[in-house]
Design a protein around this motif. Sequence first.
Motif, PDB file in Angstrom:
ATOM      1  N   LEU A   1       5.253  10.920   0.655  1.00 39.70           N
ATOM      2  CA  LEU A   1       4.865   9.945  -0.098  1.00 39.70           C
ATOM      3  C   LEU A   1       5.457   8.524   0.619  1.00 39.70           C
ATOM      4  O   LEU A   1       6.453   8.555   0.811  1.00 39.70           O
ATOM      5  CB  LEU A   1       5.559   9.649  -1.402  1.00 39.70           C
ATOM      6  CG  LEU A   1       5.191   8.319  -2.245  1.00 39.70           C
ATOM      7  CD1 LEU A   1       3.689   8.226  -2.430  1.00 39.70           C
ATOM      8  CD2 LEU A   1       5.832   8.522  -3.637  1.00 39.70           C
ATOM      9  N   ALA A   2       4.535   7.749   1.532  1.00 40.01           N
ATOM     10  CA  ALA A   2       4.993   6.596   2.006  1.00 40.01           C
ATOM     11  C   ALA A   2       4.470   5.286   1.333  1.00 40.01           C
ATOM     12  O   ALA A   2       3.455   5.264   0.770  1.00 40.01           O
ATOM     13  CB  ALA A   2       4.561   6.646   3.440  1.00 40.01           C
ATOM     14  N   GLN A   3       5.360   4.243   1.275  1.00 38.69           N
ATOM     15  CA  GLN A   3       5.125   3.086   0.585  1.00 38.69           C
ATOM     16  C   GLN A   3       5.439   1.934   1.642  1.00 38.69           C
ATOM     17  O   GLN A   3       6.631   1.997   2.233  1.00 38.69           O
ATOM     18  CB  GLN A   3       5.846   3.150  -0.644  1.00 38.69           C
ATOM     19  CG  GLN A   3       5.428   3.878  -1.671  1.00 38.69           C
ATOM     20  CD  GLN A   3       6.394   3.805  -2.895  1.00 38.69           C
ATOM     21  OE1 GLN A   3       7.711   3.751  -2.774  1.00 38.69           O
ATOM     22  NE2 GLN A   3       5.655   3.729  -4.005  1.00 38.69           N
TER      23      GLN A   3
ATOM     24  N   SER B   1       1.018  -1.115   0.061  1.00 36.56           N
ATOM     25  CA  SER B   1      -0.123   0.084   0.031  1.00 36.56           C
ATOM     26  C   SER B   1       0.863   1.306  -0.039  1.00 36.56           C
ATOM     27  O   SER B   1       2.020   1.206   0.324  1.00 36.56           O
ATOM     28  CB  SER B   1      -1.037  -0.009   1.285  1.00 36.56           C
ATOM     29  OG  SER B   1      -0.141  -0.137   2.347  1.00 36.56           O
ATOM     30  N   SER B   2       0.307   2.446  -0.374  1.00 33.97           N
ATOM     31  CA  SER B   2       0.901   3.567  -0.355  1.00 33.97           C
ATOM     32  C   SER B   2       0.149   4.849   0.181  1.00 33.97           C
ATOM     33  O   SER B   2      -1.159   4.693   0.400  1.00 33.97           O
ATOM     34  CB  SER B   2       1.508   3.844  -1.523  1.00 33.97           C
ATOM     35  OG  SER B   2       0.393   4.141  -2.515  1.00 33.97           O
TER      36      SER B   2
ATOM     37  N   MET C   1       8.687   0.799   5.925  1.00 38.52           N
ATOM     38  CA  MET C   1       7.953   1.963   5.114  1.00 38.52           C
ATOM     39  C   MET C   1       9.030   2.806   4.617  1.00 38.52           C
ATOM     40  O   MET C   1      10.039   3.103   5.369  1.00 38.52           O
ATOM     41  CB  MET C   1       6.979   2.616   5.911  1.00 38.52           C
ATOM     42  CG  MET C   1       7.513   3.635   6.926  1.00 38.52           C
ATOM     43  SD  MET C   1       6.173   4.746   7.839  1.00 38.52           S
ATOM     44  CE  MET C   1       5.457   3.340   9.075  1.00 38.52           C
ATOM     45  N   MET C   2       8.969   3.078   3.251  1.00 36.23           N
ATOM     46  CA  MET C   2      10.044   3.995   2.604  1.00 36.23           C
ATOM     47  C   MET C   2       9.196   5.304   2.468  1.00 36.23           C
ATOM     48  O   MET C   2       8.057   5.538   2.294  1.00 36.23           O
ATOM     49  CB  MET C   2      10.255   3.340   1.327  1.00 36.23           C
ATOM     50  CG  MET C   2      11.331   4.238   0.487  1.00 36.23           C
ATOM     51  SD  MET C   2      11.889   3.698  -0.965  1.00 36.23           S
ATOM     52  CE  MET C   2      10.382   4.018  -2.016  1.00 36.23           C
ATOM     53  N   VAL C   3       9.810   6.406   3.047  1.00 35.30           N
ATOM     54  CA  VAL C   3       9.187   7.560   3.044  1.00 35.30           C
ATOM     55  C   VAL C   3      10.057   8.701   2.399  1.00 35.30           C
ATOM     56  O   VAL C   3      11.443   8.640   2.350  1.00 35.30           O
ATOM     57  CB  VAL C   3       8.948   8.134   4.353  1.00 35.30           C
ATOM     58  CG1 VAL C   3       8.271   9.663   4.416  1.00 35.30           C
ATOM     59  CG2 VAL C   3       7.975   7.229   5.229  1.00 35.30           C
ATOM     60  N   SER C   4       9.480   9.298   1.115  1.00 37.11           N
ATOM     61  CA  SER C   4      10.196  10.180   0.433  1.00 37.11           C
ATOM     62  C   SER C   4       9.439  11.644   0.468  1.00 37.11           C
ATOM     63  O   SER C   4       8.417  11.750   1.000  1.00 37.11           O
ATOM     64  CB  SER C   4      10.187   9.944  -1.017  1.00 37.11           C
ATOM     65  OG  SER C   4       8.856  10.055  -1.689  1.00 37.11           O
TER      66      SER C   4
END
Length: 217
Positions: free
Chosen positions: A160-162, A135-136, A174-177
Amino acid sequence: SSDVCSSDLETLYKQCRVVLEGKESGCIMVNHWALNTKDQMVSDTTYLTALLEASPYPLCLFTFDGHLITCNRAARQVFGKTIWLQSDIFGLGHRERLGLNLDELSTMGGSFRIERSERRSAYESMMDALAEPNSSYVTDLPIKKKNHSGAQVTWYCRVLAQRHDDPVTGQPIMMVSHQDVTALRKVEGELGRIQMKEATNKGLMTQIGRASCRERV
């Protein structure tokens, strides 16, 4: 497997203590690691690390309890060497963070007031959205930061979190940009004002035209 030569394996030995039928005994654990698999993982990790560092956008990897795993150079330039998901990425103050950490909540005594804000609502919405695999979540947040002169300024940050799975542990991460969209928000605001002004003028002209028609009648 039988098609892998012993020279293609890395063998690790480790002393262990095991309990069988209530009796503890010593043993040696032998772990074979295929070198071609290890080399591929090292190559993939090196490649992904290079991509992470080369990105012009701040990128951070967090555990789901908010602890930083790693980040790239752009993130360190924006937030510093120590980055926290709640306070840095979302700009939450102390009162806004109250109740988010269940371990901290269990040690707090007495009554306290939780400050509801746009940033806290966005954080909670993100955690809800990332409950499902792959999810994102994306949102724009106003965050206050001090500039080089020490003055506090407000800038708009697109978060933007994925959700991903850790390739080693299998645990969700979670990867957060981040992207600074302050200039974009100013342009969008100006376009909104222009559209509102045009709609207002159009409405006024319509009312004037109807009033003129009634006077002729």
